[in-house]
Design a protein around this motif. Structure first.
Motif, PDB file in Angstrom:
ATOM      1  N   SER A 107       2.220 -25.043  -3.882  1.00  0.00           N
ATOM      2  CA  SER A 107       1.786 -26.396  -4.229  1.00  0.00           C
ATOM      3  C   SER A 107       1.864 -26.606  -5.746  1.00  0.00           C
ATOM      4  N   GLN A 108       0.740 -26.876  -6.414  1.00  0.00           N
ATOM      5  CA  GLN A 108       0.761 -27.088  -7.856  1.00  0.00           C
ATOM      6  C   GLN A 108       1.288 -25.853  -8.584  1.00  0.00           C
ATOM      7  N   ARG A 130      -4.538 -26.173   0.204  1.00  0.00           N
ATOM      8  CA  ARG A 130      -5.271 -25.303   1.116  1.00  0.00           C
ATOM      9  C   ARG A 130      -5.193 -23.850   0.696  1.00  0.00           C
ATOM     10  N   ARG A 131      -6.331 -23.180   0.768  1.00  0.00           N
ATOM     11  CA  ARG A 131      -6.348 -21.737   0.530  1.00  0.00           C
ATOM     12  C   ARG A 131      -5.571 -21.052   1.649  1.00  0.00           C
ATOM     13  N   MET A 133       6.606 -22.873  -2.776  1.00  0.00           N
ATOM     14  CA  MET A 133       6.063 -23.115  -1.442  1.00  0.00           C
ATOM     15  C   MET A 133       5.250 -24.395  -1.485  1.00  0.00           C
ATOM     16  N   SER A 134       5.704 -25.401  -0.757  1.00  0.00           N
ATOM     17  CA  SER A 134       5.006 -26.695  -0.669  1.00  0.00           C
ATOM     18  C   SER A 134       4.803 -27.326  -2.044  1.00  0.00           C
ATOM     19  N   GLY A 135       5.787 -27.183  -2.919  1.00  0.00           N
ATOM     20  CA  GLY A 135       5.672 -27.711  -4.272  1.00  0.00           C
ATOM     21  C   GLY A 135       6.592 -28.883  -4.544  1.00  0.00           C
ATOM     22  N   SER A 188       1.521 -18.090  -8.749  1.00  0.00           N
ATOM     23  CA  SER A 188       0.536 -19.075  -9.189  1.00  0.00           C
ATOM     24  C   SER A 188      -0.011 -19.841  -7.977  1.00  0.00           C
ATOM     25  N   HIS A 189      -1.323 -19.902  -7.879  1.00  0.00           N
ATOM     26  CA  HIS A 189      -1.991 -20.526  -6.730  1.00  0.00           C
ATOM     27  C   HIS A 189      -1.947 -22.052  -6.815  1.00  0.00           C
ATOM     28  N   GLY A 190      -2.446 -22.695  -5.770  1.00  0.00           N
ATOM     29  CA  GLY A 190      -2.473 -24.149  -5.713  1.00  0.00           C
ATOM     30  C   GLY A 190      -3.747 -24.742  -6.280  1.00  0.00           C
ATOM     31  N   LEU A 191      -3.792 -26.051  -6.354  1.00  0.00           N
ATOM     32  CA  LEU A 191      -4.930 -26.794  -6.891  1.00  0.00           C
ATOM     33  C   LEU A 191      -6.220 -26.464  -6.139  1.00  0.00           C
TER      34      LEU A 191
END
Length: 302
Positions: A147-148, A5-6, A170-172, A52-55
């Motif tokens: 995440s990713q 999620r963004r 975070m949530s990874g 680094s952002h998520g998928l």
């Protein structure tokens, strides 16, 4: 379909996390999607955080978060790269920003992370450039991600030849565990994760902690939050506290900037933009004028 999620653009820290409402930083965006948030007085930088952002997201997903962190930590530069757009097997082969391919989230599938080595090298180059170009010590750098992106931060930070100040997840989770060779077991890790996460279940966070502890990691703090696959103000406050703990103000670690007289006109103009001096540079034509403007700025005359 698995897409991180963004981060909601209305999600900010509580006012107690902010030290000043003034703009003590400059935000720059490049054509490859990288966002860099730098102290306006470049010579006052003494730390670096790469987020680094998520998928399926881009650097924009964490731009607001990073700018709020920059207000509270005006001596830190934040670099937010954007992952390359490539097919993701788990998402029916759809192309999207992704640090590596995801075949599945079960342990066996999670070993097939095609492209993770390239992304690992890219993040490592950001750190190396900051060290080689400006003399910033690695122990004044942090890798963070959602995440990713959090998985990539773990995979990269623990395998560097140099020890970082810390890693934020975070949530990874731990990706490609069989490939991961822990080189820096003493690097502090903060892992924040939602107990209502159905995309990357909280159980994966617990497994990641146990797995890395079995590989010798010494400082792995796992914090839970009653949230789904996103971040919350309380979580961001914890991230802020962790960053302030591992990256306290330290003037002895300030970067070494190149002499303006040795810089190209392109480099001079870039520093002028980063410092927010474009208005003062209006009408300037000669290189020596740009040099003097930067010198005056660094000496606090402007």
């Amino acid at each position: 379909m698995l897409i991180a999620r963004r981060i909601p653009r209305f999600l900010y820290f509580t006012t107690s996390c902010l030290v000043s409402p003034t703009m003590s930083f400059s935000t720059q965006r490049t054509s490859d999607g990288t966002i860099t948030i730098s102290p306006k007085r470049a010579q006052e930088q003494s730390a670096l955080v790469v987020i680094s952002h998520g998928l399926g997201d881009t650097a924009e997903g964490f731009a607001d978060v990073a700018e709020n962190l920059a207000r509270a930590m005006p001596y830190v530069k934040f670099v937010l790269p954007t992952a390359p757009t490539q097919p993701v097997t788990l998402n029916m082969g759809m192309s999207m920003p992704s640090w590596y391919d995801i075949v599945g989230l079960d342990e066996r599938s999670n070993e097939n992370c095609h492209g993770i080595s390239e992304s690992q090298a890219r993040i490592a180059r950001i750190l190396q450039e900051e060290h080689d170009k400006f003399g910033l010590p690695y122990n004044r750098m942090v890798l963070a991600g959602f995440s990713q992106g959090g998985a990539l931060s773990l995979f990269t930070g623990l395998q560097l030849p140099q020890q970082l100040a810390g890693i934020v997840v975070m949530s990874g989770y731990v990706p490609a565990a069989a490939q991961l060779k822990v080189q820096q077991p003493s690097t502090p890790i903060l892992h924040c994760h939602g107990t209502q996460d159905v995309i990357v279940p909280y159980a994966m966070a617990e497994k990641s902690q146990k797995m890395l502890q079995s590989k010798g990691v010494e400082k792995y703090e796992l914090q839970s939050y009653p949230i789904p696959h996103t971040v919350s103000p309380n979580e961001l406050a914890a991230v802020m506290a962790f960053l302030q703990q591992v990256l306290p103000p330290d003037d002895t670690c300030q970067v070494t900037l190149p002499d303006p007289s040795t810089m190209s006109v392109k480099e001079l103009k870039a520093e002028i933009r980063n410092a927010g001096l474009s208005k003062q540079a209006t009408g300037l034509m000669e290189k020596h004028e740009f040099v003097k403007l930067i010198q005056d700025h660094r000496q606090g005359k402007l």
